[in-house]
Design a protein around this motif. Structure first.
Motif, PDB file in Angstrom:
ATOM      1  N   PHE A 202      -0.452  -4.508   1.507  1.00 47.80           N
ATOM      2  CA  PHE A 202      -0.351  -4.255  -0.003  1.00 47.80           C
ATOM      3  C   PHE A 202      -1.195  -5.492  -0.738  1.00 47.80           C
ATOM      4  O   PHE A 202      -1.665  -5.293  -1.724  1.00 47.80           O
ATOM      5  CB  PHE A 202       1.141  -4.840  -0.369  1.00 47.80           C
ATOM      6  CG  PHE A 202       1.922  -3.583  -0.323  1.00 47.80           C
ATOM      7  CD1 PHE A 202       2.075  -2.603  -1.446  1.00 47.80           C
ATOM      8  CD2 PHE A 202       2.561  -3.244   0.803  1.00 47.80           C
ATOM      9  CE1 PHE A 202       2.984  -1.567  -1.309  1.00 47.80           C
ATOM     10  CE2 PHE A 202       3.484  -2.099   0.873  1.00 47.80           C
ATOM     11  CZ  PHE A 202       3.675  -1.308  -0.014  1.00 47.80           C
ATOM     12  N   GLU A 203      -1.287  -6.650  -0.112  1.00 51.39           N
ATOM     13  CA  GLU A 203      -2.311  -7.632  -0.656  1.00 51.39           C
ATOM     14  C   GLU A 203      -3.773  -7.083  -0.675  1.00 51.39           C
ATOM     15  O   GLU A 203      -4.700  -7.216  -1.499  1.00 51.39           O
ATOM     16  CB  GLU A 203      -2.224  -8.912  -0.125  1.00 51.39           C
ATOM     17  CG  GLU A 203      -0.861  -9.541  -0.495  1.00 51.39           C
ATOM     18  CD  GLU A 203      -0.635 -10.846   0.541  1.00 51.39           C
ATOM     19  OE1 GLU A 203      -1.337 -11.119   1.341  1.00 51.39           O
ATOM     20  OE2 GLU A 203       0.563 -11.584   0.129  1.00 51.39           O
ATOM     21  N   ILE A 253       1.746   4.177   3.322  1.00 51.62           N
ATOM     22  CA  ILE A 253       2.569   2.757   3.278  1.00 51.62           C
ATOM     23  C   ILE A 253       2.688   2.280   2.018  1.00 51.62           C
ATOM     24  O   ILE A 253       3.595   1.813   1.558  1.00 51.62           O
ATOM     25  CB  ILE A 253       2.063   1.982   4.419  1.00 51.62           C
ATOM     26  CG1 ILE A 253       2.542   2.601   5.834  1.00 51.62           C
ATOM     27  CG2 ILE A 253       2.682   0.406   4.344  1.00 51.62           C
ATOM     28  CD1 ILE A 253       2.026   1.669   6.840  1.00 51.62           C
ATOM     29  N   VAL A 254       1.454   2.267   1.533  1.00 50.82           N
ATOM     30  CA  VAL A 254       1.268   1.718   0.069  1.00 50.82           C
ATOM     31  C   VAL A 254       2.319   2.426  -1.061  1.00 50.82           C
ATOM     32  O   VAL A 254       2.768   1.936  -1.787  1.00 50.82           O
ATOM     33  CB  VAL A 254       0.044   1.626  -0.412  1.00 50.82           C
ATOM     34  CG1 VAL A 254      -0.348   0.909  -1.858  1.00 50.82           C
ATOM     35  CG2 VAL A 254      -0.906   0.670   0.605  1.00 50.82           C
ATOM     36  N   ARG A 255       2.322   3.776  -0.934  1.00 58.02           N
ATOM     37  CA  ARG A 255       2.944   4.689  -1.731  1.00 58.02           C
ATOM     38  C   ARG A 255       4.342   4.671  -1.613  1.00 58.02           C
ATOM     39  O   ARG A 255       5.389   5.238  -2.343  1.00 58.02           O
ATOM     40  CB  ARG A 255       2.279   6.222  -1.955  1.00 58.02           C
ATOM     41  CG  ARG A 255       0.920   6.095  -2.390  1.00 58.02           C
ATOM     42  CD  ARG A 255       0.343   7.427  -2.317  1.00 58.02           C
ATOM     43  NE  ARG A 255      -0.899   7.592  -2.949  1.00 58.02           N
ATOM     44  CZ  ARG A 255      -1.623   8.581  -2.698  1.00 58.02           C
ATOM     45  NH1 ARG A 255      -1.334   9.663  -1.922  1.00 58.02           N
ATOM     46  NH2 ARG A 255      -2.769   8.798  -3.112  1.00 58.02           N
ATOM     47  N   ASN A 256       4.898   4.094  -0.389  1.00 60.11           N
ATOM     48  CA  ASN A 256       6.325   4.292  -0.294  1.00 60.11           C
ATOM     49  C   ASN A 256       7.258   3.428  -1.055  1.00 60.11           C
ATOM     50  O   ASN A 256       6.949   2.011  -0.903  1.00 60.11           O
ATOM     51  CB  ASN A 256       6.721   3.796   1.328  1.00 60.11           C
ATOM     52  CG  ASN A 256       7.738   4.361   1.714  1.00 60.11           C
ATOM     53  OD1 ASN A 256       8.941   4.586   0.995  1.00 60.11           O
ATOM     54  ND2 ASN A 256       8.091   4.534   3.153  1.00 60.11           N
ATOM     55  N   VAL A 257       8.194   3.739  -1.873  1.00 57.88           N
ATOM     56  CA  VAL A 257       8.863   2.797  -2.675  1.00 57.88           C
ATOM     57  C   VAL A 257       9.822   1.967  -2.137  1.00 57.88           C
ATOM     58  O   VAL A 257      10.567   1.010  -2.578  1.00 57.88           O
ATOM     59  CB  VAL A 257       9.660   3.677  -4.103  1.00 57.88           C
ATOM     60  CG1 VAL A 257       8.630   4.347  -4.820  1.00 57.88           C
ATOM     61  CG2 VAL A 257      10.741   4.664  -3.189  1.00 57.88           C
ATOM     62  N   ALA A 276      13.536  -6.260  -0.214  1.00 57.94           N
ATOM     63  CA  ALA A 276      12.131  -5.673  -0.548  1.00 57.94           C
ATOM     64  C   ALA A 276      11.332  -6.492   0.227  1.00 57.94           C
ATOM     65  O   ALA A 276      11.279  -7.794   0.189  1.00 57.94           O
ATOM     66  CB  ALA A 276      11.847  -5.859  -2.057  1.00 57.94           C
ATOM     67  N   LEU A 277      10.113  -5.878   0.815  1.00 59.24           N
ATOM     68  CA  LEU A 277       9.070  -6.601   1.498  1.00 59.24           C
ATOM     69  C   LEU A 277       7.951  -7.105   0.761  1.00 59.24           C
ATOM     70  O   LEU A 277       7.169  -8.128   0.690  1.00 59.24           O
ATOM     71  CB  LEU A 277       8.321  -5.812   2.594  1.00 59.24           C
ATOM     72  CG  LEU A 277       9.253  -5.513   3.617  1.00 59.24           C
ATOM     73  CD1 LEU A 277       8.678  -4.604   5.014  1.00 59.24           C
ATOM     74  CD2 LEU A 277      10.104  -6.669   4.328  1.00 59.24           C
ATOM     75  N   VAL A 278       7.915  -6.619  -0.571  1.00 53.78           N
ATOM     76  CA  VAL A 278       6.817  -6.955  -1.563  1.00 53.78           C
ATOM     77  C   VAL A 278       7.297  -6.846  -2.852  1.00 53.78           C
ATOM     78  O   VAL A 278       8.216  -6.132  -3.311  1.00 53.78           O
ATOM     79  CB  VAL A 278       5.490  -5.848  -1.388  1.00 53.78           C
ATOM     80  CG1 VAL A 278       4.789  -6.251  -0.162  1.00 53.78           C
ATOM     81  CG2 VAL A 278       5.729  -4.482  -1.788  1.00 53.78           C
ATOM     82  N   PRO A 279       6.959  -7.836  -3.707  1.00 52.74           N
ATOM     83  CA  PRO A 279       7.375  -7.749  -5.275  1.00 52.74           C
ATOM     84  C   PRO A 279       7.003  -6.515  -5.962  1.00 52.74           C
ATOM     85  O   PRO A 279       5.958  -6.008  -5.628  1.00 52.74           O
ATOM     86  CB  PRO A 279       6.820  -9.093  -5.791  1.00 52.74           C
ATOM     87  CG  PRO A 279       5.527  -9.276  -4.917  1.00 52.74           C
ATOM     88  CD  PRO A 279       5.934  -9.066  -3.533  1.00 52.74           C
ATOM     89  N   PRO A 280       7.584  -6.089  -6.789  1.00 47.07           N
ATOM     90  CA  PRO A 280       7.364  -4.843  -7.772  1.00 47.07           C
ATOM     91  C   PRO A 280       6.046  -4.918  -8.249  1.00 47.07           C
ATOM     92  O   PRO A 280       5.175  -3.928  -8.415  1.00 47.07           O
ATOM     93  CB  PRO A 280       8.482  -4.795  -8.771  1.00 47.07           C
ATOM     94  CG  PRO A 280       9.575  -5.667  -8.193  1.00 47.07           C
ATOM     95  CD  PRO A 280       9.051  -6.704  -7.319  1.00 47.07           C
ATOM     96  N   GLU A 281       5.348  -6.340  -8.673  1.00 48.16           N
ATOM     97  CA  GLU A 281       4.338  -6.334  -9.468  1.00 48.16           C
ATOM     98  C   GLU A 281       3.246  -6.226  -8.386  1.00 48.16           C
ATOM     99  O   GLU A 281       2.083  -5.408  -8.617  1.00 48.16           O
ATOM    100  CB  GLU A 281       4.103  -7.798  -9.932  1.00 48.16           C
ATOM    101  CG  GLU A 281       2.987  -8.084 -10.833  1.00 48.16           C
ATOM    102  CD  GLU A 281       1.863  -8.773  -9.975  1.00 48.16           C
ATOM    103  OE1 GLU A 281       0.509  -8.400 -10.559  1.00 48.16           O
ATOM    104  OE2 GLU A 281       1.963  -8.932  -8.812  1.00 48.16           O
TER     105      GLU A 281
END
Length: 715
Positions: A202-203, A253-257, A276-281
């Protein structure tokens, strides 16, 4: 004896071939100690034993494990129908009618199929006789009830899953990469090994990085997709996954909510109970970055280019702003190949050669001019310094403009966020009932505007960083351009084309003369044109440095180059291009021979190594761990993974054949023993390899008429 004959005939006629059919709908009904399929078959066989006196005997048992009864498209039913059509089955015995079908739409065609082939359907537990109208009505009612139960069960299952999603529970399926499933708690929790990889993905996506490069990096580090174990329909287990990462998989993967702590059902999202594995932002920025991919137009065009025109999609007419389109004449040249040209797109459309001052050019001449210029420009340090200084000045000027654009974008972004927040407040206070569709459309517009502004801000921040970093990368840029001049002449034609397409962004052609002069020059066949070559500095520097690492054997730890492109201007005389000569007039003077065989220096014409030399060298690098895999090796070499795979195929042929190929030293020999021909031998047994290669040698020896290598025994 006369009395026994009718009795024997009666016994033969009374024999009835029976096929048993069983079905279950779910996996959990299969594989137990005495599962439902076995139970159905046992009941049917007991029924057959009771009818032995009537001549019943079992000929087959067909099964569909874990198949829905909503359709007849099942492997067991298809096999049963084939045997009925062959006349080998007269009775289909089932446990209950619902085991065959739960759809009224397909029940009547199936019943007609049985009647057509003289077969009947019977049940071990139900009376399915259709001799009377009431019997047919009863069967239709049973089928309608079975269909109702199926649809009702599906509705209840969907309702249950919706309620589970609303309460934040994961509804099952494949466990997402980055999570592990706790069967006792019946919940997802972060996997300690895979969760950091998800954050890294994601980063990288949020920073507008290439997903293809990220996939190659993950693969080179030995990471693979998640392995999963599935229960197949017949009860066996199957392991899937554990494969190389791909850009399309990373995009999913990136598009999976689920990674931002949400679950989705029937198009609606709900807050999830798992972590959650990543923050919403971060999730939002990453999705904005991958929402639309726009590959270079040249990359899309070259895939359809059968004749490998070097500048297809790259060459443009500066007058008409149209692409220079490759075109072949029907007349062959001295080497038996058709003449190639680049036509201005406007000329092709209007079919008027005089419609454009550029018109058409010899393809060999133009390609030789570009490669020749790039090969020689490294010998002129002052020219390189001037172009780099101009790029540095442009970068510093762009920095100020970018900072101003970033400030404006951030102000607009805050304004859009505030309006979006106001709309949310209006909905919370009951404004949706008052404004209705107008408010919904406004929210959608604001959400789209917010996404676009977020992406623009990120792009401008990266561009500002690139401008600042480019000022400090001058030394690497100069060194790469200088090394390009020594590297290009040593490459084969295919390698030259791959390398040039890697970093050349655009080649623009203009006629520098005035319109009045242009008509006179055309009549005089004077073809002196202005040539502008725009290069991508990051791709150029990384490609040259990767090849430098390959030859020197050290691993580069330099940070990726983020500088922008530079442009070189030249004037080239194409007057005698069809006769085999192009001349660079400015910024330096140089004459280059053009034509199909002119893309390499004359020193390489008399002596050339076969591709087996590179193949063995690359294989040694892989064995020594200098490259993790073929993807990493391709990146180091600056070529495509497909080219690496084709050449490495050569090391799979017999050692005797490899030694013979290494002894080849002429271009003519290399043209005969091509990568494609020799690589095709790799899949053959050793004896067949020697036979086929012997035929290849026999076809070549009479033509050259001299010793071209020290052949190995058996070849």
């Amino acid at each position: 004896m006369k009395k026994s004959t009718p009795d024997a005939a009666h016994v033969v006629n009374a024999v009835v071939s029976v096929a048993i059919y069983t079905r279950v709908s779910t996996d959990n009904q299969v594989g137990g100690r005495f599962d439902s399929l076995e139970s159905q078959a046992t009941i049917c066989r007991d029924y057959i034993r009771k009818r032995v006196a009537d001549g019943w005997h079992e000929v087959a048992c067909f099964t569909d494990a874990a198949y829905s009864g909503g359709t007849m498209d099942r492997p067991g039913i298809r096999a049963l129908k084939r045997q009925i059509e062959a006349g080998e089955v007269k009775v289909v015995l089932i446990y209950k009618l619902e085991r065959v079908l739960r759809s009224t739409d397909e029940w009547i065609p199936f019943r007609a199929f049985l009647q057509k082939h003289g077969c009947r359907l019977e049940s071990a537990t139900e009376d399915l006789s259709e001799a009377t109208a009431s019997g047919r009505l009863k069967n239709n009612v049973l089928m309608s009830v079975a269909e109702y139960e199926r649809q009702n069960t599906a509705e209840k299952t969907r309702a249950k899953m919706e309620q589970q999603a609303k309460q934040g529970y994961w509804n099952g399926g494949m466990v997402p990469f980055g999570y592990a499933y706790d069967e006792k708690a019946q919940a997802l929790h972060p996997d300690p090994v895979d969760a950091p990889v998800i954050r890294r993905i994601f980063e990288h996506a949020a920073s507008l990085g290439s997903l293809t490069e990220l996939a190659n990096t993950l693969n080179s580090e030995g990471l693979r997709t998640k392995e999963r174990v599935f229960l197949r329909r017949e009860g066996s287990q199957q392991t899937v996954g554990g494969r190389l990462f791909r850009s399309d998989g990373l995009r999913l993967i990136v598009r999976n909510v689920i990674y931002r702590g949400a679950v989705k059902f029937a198009g609606q999202e709900y807050a999830a109970r798992h972590e959650a594995l990543v923050p919403p932002e971060l999730w939002e920025r990453a999705n904005i970055a991958v929402s639309k991919t726009e590959p270079r137009a040249a990359d899309l065009i070259v895939e359809r280019d059968r004749h490998a025109n070097l500048l297809k999609g790259l060459a443009w007419c500066g007058h008409c702003q149209r692409a220079m389109i490759p075109h072949q004449s029907g007349k062959p040249n001295a080497s038996g190949k058709p003449y190639r040209y680049y036509y201005c797109g406007y000329v092709m459309r209007e079919r008027r050669p005089d419609a454009c001052p550029v018109g058409r050019l010899s393809a060999d001449g133009l390609e030789r001019a570009v490669i020749g210029f790039l090969s020689e420009v490294g010998k002129h340090p002052k020219l390189i310094a001037g172009v780099v200084d101009e790029s540095r000045s442009r970068n510093r000027g762009d920095q100020q403009a970018l900072r101003a654009d970033i400030d404006k974008s951030e102000v607009a972004l805050k304004k859009a966020a505030a309006e979006l927040s106001n709309c949310v407040d209006a909905v919370a206070k009951g404004g949706l009932e008052v404004l209705g569709d107008a408010l919904t459309r406004r929210v959608q517009d604001l959400r789209y505007q917010h996404q676009q502004l977020t992406k623009e801000c990120q792009q401008r921040r990266q561009a500002a960083v690139a401008c600042e970093a480019a000022i400090y990368d001058e030394k690497r840029i100069r060194q790469s351009i200088e090394q390009l001049g020594t590297l290009l002449p040593r490459l084969t034609t295919e390698e030259q084309k791959e390398l040039v397409r890697l970093f050349v962004l655009r080649v623009e052609l203009r006629n520098p003369a005035s319109r009045a002069q242009q008509s006179d020059l055309v009549e005089a066949q004077d073809r002196r044109l202005a040539l502008k070559i725009k290069l991508s500095l990051p791709e150029l520097v990384q490609g040259i440095e990767a090849r430098d690492q390959l030859t020197s054997g050290w691993a580069s730890r330099l940070r990726p180059l983020v500088a922008r492109g530079v442009s070189f201007d030249a004037r080239v005389d194409f007057t005698h291009a069809m006769k085999g000569e192009v001349t660079i007039l400015t910024p330096f003077q140089q004459v280059f021979p053009s034509g199909a065989g002119a893309l390499r220096k004359t020193s390489r014409e008399s002596k050339a190594e076969h591709a087996i030399v590179r193949a063995r060298k690359w294989q040694q690098m892989l064995d020594a761990g200098k490259a993790a895999n073929r993807f990493a090796l391709a990146k180091q070499l600056g070529i495509t993974p497909g080219a690496v795979t084709r050449i490495l195929k050569l090391v799979e042929v017999m050692p005797d054949i490899q030694r013979f190929l290494e002894s080849l030293k002429t271009k003519e020999a290399n043209r005969h023993f091509t990568i494609k021909k020799v690589g095709a031998l790799a899949g053959l047994p050793p004896s067949e390899q020697l036979i086929e290669f012997g035929k290849m040698r026999a076809a070549f020896t009479p033509r050259i008429g001299h010793n071209y290598g020290t052949g190995a025994p058996g070849c």
